[in-house]
Design an enzyme around this catalytic site. Structure first.
Site: not given
Length: 878
Positions: A294-295, A298, A329-330, A333
């Site tokens: 999904g993603a 980085n 979500h990303e 991170h």
């Protein structure tokens, strides 16, 4: 990384796709690094810097541009001068390598082994000049050509350990370093990496070299470089420089304002809650083609699946919420995973579980998607429950001996069960102590590596609670408990006794302590009104709720109200009878989701006949007002008819589902998301000549309900349904492709062609999937999804035997992502027969199969066994 949970049978329901026209661009394998090797290398080395120079000017060429040149200078210290080590270099060829000015012997080098380094000094400089292959598998440096304008796009994808496919590196998470990139590219391209561009230089008549600032400390797997004529939109917010990118041909569909709103809501929320500002000077997000997940998070250069999150046609709030959740979500991170990184992949669960929990938490509190925990339960948590009941179940925390084990562990336990445990941990210690511990954790371990034990220590200090027993009970044991109420009601209508029975599978007998809400709901004028909510601990096999003795019995007693714990739920007989008639009466979407989930669990566990579950859906779902529950439950109803219903009754069930969907579609507000959701449900259920004729009419501009826009994506869905049922064929597919000569159109056409229900076509599809040359990832996935269909079970029956004959060869000759997809999607799932179990057992009895492949094949067997039991239950109910 966001992994999308879905059945993978339909392009729009799984991950992303793309295309590649430049011939075979397969890339070499990578070293299967073990934890033992990584631990020793981390003890020995301190990596102080990378300088990476890429020549990507060959990317726009055809066959002669199969590779790109990469020159890497690595600076590192060694704690034991004179010792030796190795560095990963998964190149096509190594031109030269020098260590401290001395040539390195290349005789022992291979892409799978890396480069051996001997006689290390205290301070070392290694220079590796190599040619690496462009990828078409979505791993390493992926290249795609846009059919709209012929432009080439590149992006990197390095998790778990694919940075070594682009530059020489010590490819493990705890050897963090700083990175300075430069890339020579066509002059009209943009290049994006983790850090800002510092300058550009003319490098030739048609090329330029882009130089980036030295990065912050980070792990290799979150470094990134993307290049191509990307469309760019930039904003500033709270001192942050924010970029949004997509292919030029998709620019008209990039709703950058909406994406920016979600992103900034996330930044504001996380800044306030985490107490630590995002540490890089910019944050770019790119929506890229061909993406397998999904993603990917980085650092400062997040990549998203274009086909899943850029909307060319009308979508519902279900899709908008899923996209918001992925964006958040990303973003989570950036702190948990990037600023502080796991030491080894044993803590992959924590990396992903935290982001999974944080994204839903943020969505609920900071965006318009205030019912995000309902979506978490109905989609993500159900994924965890399903995964946890497979033969491959494992503890949330599990040892990862090597990278091959990691690759197949991006699963529902790692994501959804882990996030459920974190959600319960928050309830257990309280949100403020949890955040205090988290802030201390970020402060102590910023720019370094840490373990779950490090986090637990901070949470214990902040909360004053002992958490090791909690952690051991929830993280070091496998499988899921079932909570079942036992209710005795007296003649006066009051509770005489209420027990909570906790059950565990025989092979996994752990009984856990569950912090649960107990909701008492009374039926008033068709509404289920919560009279009271208790919060209790349910432990052991029997917990008596003494506080309820003598109180008036509720119409619904709902265990795990507000969904605090991770457990399967059952309803008592009185409550179930009320829910069957009045499930829409709950004001809370989360309460409704709990009841829908309980019914879904029951049919999967053969406690509820498939036809009775379908009847519940047909009676209750048309009144549902949460678009996510409508979407998820329609999918579950289709799965029920496909796998769990008596095949003799299933046609009746499909007809009833189509009829109900058609009525709900007609009653939905014109142009609304609910109208679109029910339209999708109708075309998925359509089997009769009358229904298929109606769908053909929509496609030809006749008879569509008022307000329903039959746009590009819906046209492809309509056509797929017609083709699968033999009501359209290759000519119609090619005509539709002529209308939509785009990357998405090519993907959809490949899927539709694979659906054509002839023996000759299926044989041709199989030959492509199992041939000697690996397909580009978009085509491989589309063909796999179209190979089998619920309406074509007999047609694909011959591929049971062929699957077991081919799966080992395909696994050995493909990159990890396409290999896993073949193992899962080509498995004869639809052949719910004892013969499938026997064929699987015979294959599993063979020697020499890699452990990750054995796991995926055994999971397919688990699904067939479950379906056989459910079908027997449904047949018996008739």
């Amino acid at each position: 990384m966001t992994v999308l949970e879905g059945d993978g049978r339909r392009p729009g329901a799984a991950a992303a796709y793309g295309r590649e026209r430049d011939g075979d661009t397969s890339v070499p394998g990578v070293r299967n690094l073990t934890q033992v090797e990584a631990t020793e290398r981390a003890r020995l080395l301190d990596v102080t810097g990378y300088d990476i120079r890429l020549d990507l000017s060959t990317a726009v060429l055809a066959a002669e541009g199969r590779t790109f040149r990469s020159v890497t200078e690595v600076r590192f210290r060694c704690t034991e001068p004179g010792a030796g080590t190795f560095i990963e270099v998964a190149a096509d060829a190594v031109r030269s390598a020098t260590l401290n000015g001395t040539p390195v012997d290349l005789g022992d080098w291979s892409a799978e082994k890396g480069l051996t380094l001997t006689g290390l000094a205290a301070e070392n400089v290694l220079v590796v000049d190599a040619d690496f292959a462009y990828s078409s598998s979505g791993q390493g440096l992926h290249r795609t050509v846009d059919p709209v304008d012929g432009e080439t796009y590149l992006y990197s994808q390095f998790e778990t350990a694919d940075a070594q496919r682009v530059y020489a590196c010590f490819d493990q998470p705890d050897l963090k370093s700083v990175y300075t990139w430069q890339a020579t590219v066509p002059a009209h391209w943009r290049v994006v990496s983790n850090m800002p561009v510092v300058r550009e230089e003319v490098a030739g008549e048609q090329t330029k070299t882009v130089h980036f600032a030295e990065s912050a400390r980070m792990s290799t797997y979150i470094t990134a470089l993307c290049a191509g004529p990307y469309h760019e939109v930039r904003y500033t917010h709270d001192g942050l420089d924010l970029g949004y990118f997509c292919r030029a041909s998709m620019a008209e569909h990039l709703d950058a304002d909406e994406l920016h709103l979600i992103t900034t809501q996330g930044f504001d929320f996380f800044h306030e809650q985490f107490g630590v500002r995002y540490p890089l000077p910019k944050y770019d997000q790119l929506w890229v083609p061909d993406f397998n997940a999904g993603a990917m998070e980085n650092f400062g250069c997040v990549t998203h699946a274009e086909s899943h999150y850029i909307f060319r046609s009308q979508v519902t709030d279900f899709e908008y919420e899923q996209r918001a959740n992925t964006v958040l979500h990303e973003l989570a991170h950036m702190w948990f995973g990037n600023l502080v990184t796991m030491r080894w992949w044993n803590d992959l669960w924590l990396n992903e579980s935290f982001a999974e929990w944080a994204s839903h938490w943020c969505n609920t509190h900071a965006t318009r998607f205030t019912d995000a925990w309902t979506t978490f339960l109905s989609l993500r948590k159900n994924w965890g429950y399903r995964q946890d009941q497979l033969s491959s179940t494992h503890p949330v925390y599990t040892e990862m001996p090597d990278l091959e084990a990691v690759e197949v562990n991006f699963d529902g336990i790692t994501y959804a069960k882990g996030a459920s445990v974190l959600k319960q941990l928050v309830a257990y210690v309280g949100i403020e102590p949890f955040l205090a511990g988290l802030r201390s954790y970020f402060g102590k371990h910023a720019w370094g590596n840490a373990t779950f034990d490090d986090l637990l220590s901070e949470l214990e200090a902040a909360s004053g609670r002992e958490l090791r027993k909690f952690a051991a009970q929830w993280l070091e044991t496998a499988q899921v408990n079932t909570l079942r109420p036992e209710v005795t009601i007296g003649a006066d209508g009051t509770y005489q006794q209420v027990l909570v029975r906790q059950e565990a599978p025989a092979g996994y007998p752990t009984l856990r302590t569950h912090r649960i809400g107990v909701g008492l709901y009374d039926l008033t004028d068709g509404r289920l009104v919560r009279r009271e909510r208790l919060e209790v601990d349910a432990a052991g096999d029997r917990t008596e709720l003494d506080v309820l003795r003598g109180r008036p019995a509720a119409d619904v007693l709902l265990l795990n109200d507000d969904d605090l714990t991770y457990a399967k739920l059952r309803l008592d007989e009185r409550s179930m009878a009320t829910v069957v008639q009045h499930v829409a009466g709950f004001e809370s979407s989360l309460a409704r989701a709990l009841c829908w989930a309980a019914a879904w669990d029951m049919v999967r566990d053969a406690e509820l006949a498939a036809r009775d579950y379908v009847a519940l859906v047909l009676a209750g779902l048309p009144a549902e007002t949460d678009i996510n529950l409508v979407t998820a439950t329609l999918r579950q109803a289709a799965s029920t008819l496909t796998f769990y219903a008596d095949p003799a009754w299933a046609p009746t069930g499909w007809a009833e589902l189509a009829r109900t969907a058609k009525v709900a579609l007609a009653q939905a507000e014109p142009g609304s998301g609910f109208q679109l959701a029910w339209a999708r449900g109708y075309l998925a259920a359509a089997r009769s000549p009358e229904d298929l004729a109606a769908l053909r009419g929509w496609l030809e501009g006749r008879g569509a309900p008022d307000g329903l826009t039959v746009d590009t994506e819906l046209r492809w869905s309509l056509l797929g349904s017609l083709v699968a049922n033999g009501a359209a064929g290759a000519a119609e597919i090619e005509a539709e492709l002529a209308r939509d000569r785009t990357a998405s159109g090519e993907r959809e056409a490949a899927y539709a062609h694979a659906l054509v229900p002839t023996a000759e076509n299926k044989a041709a599809v199989w030959a492509q999937l199992t041939g000697p040359e690996a397909l580009p990832n978009w085509r491989n996935r589309a063909l796999l999804q179209g190979l089998s269909h619920p309406a074509q079970v007999e047609l694909t029956a011959p591929y049971r035997e062929r699957y077991f004959a081919a799966v080992g060869q395909v696994w050995a000759s493909r990159d990890s992502e396409p290999a896993q997809e073949f193992a899962q999607l080509a498995y004869p799932t639809y052949l719910v027969e004892e013969e499938t179990v026997a064929a699987t057992d015979a294959w599993l009895a063979g020697e020499g199969h890699p452990a990750p492949l054995r796991r995926l094949v055994a999971e397919g067997r688990d699904g067939v066994l479950r379906a056989l039991k459910a079908r027997a239950r449904d047949t018996g109910s008739a």
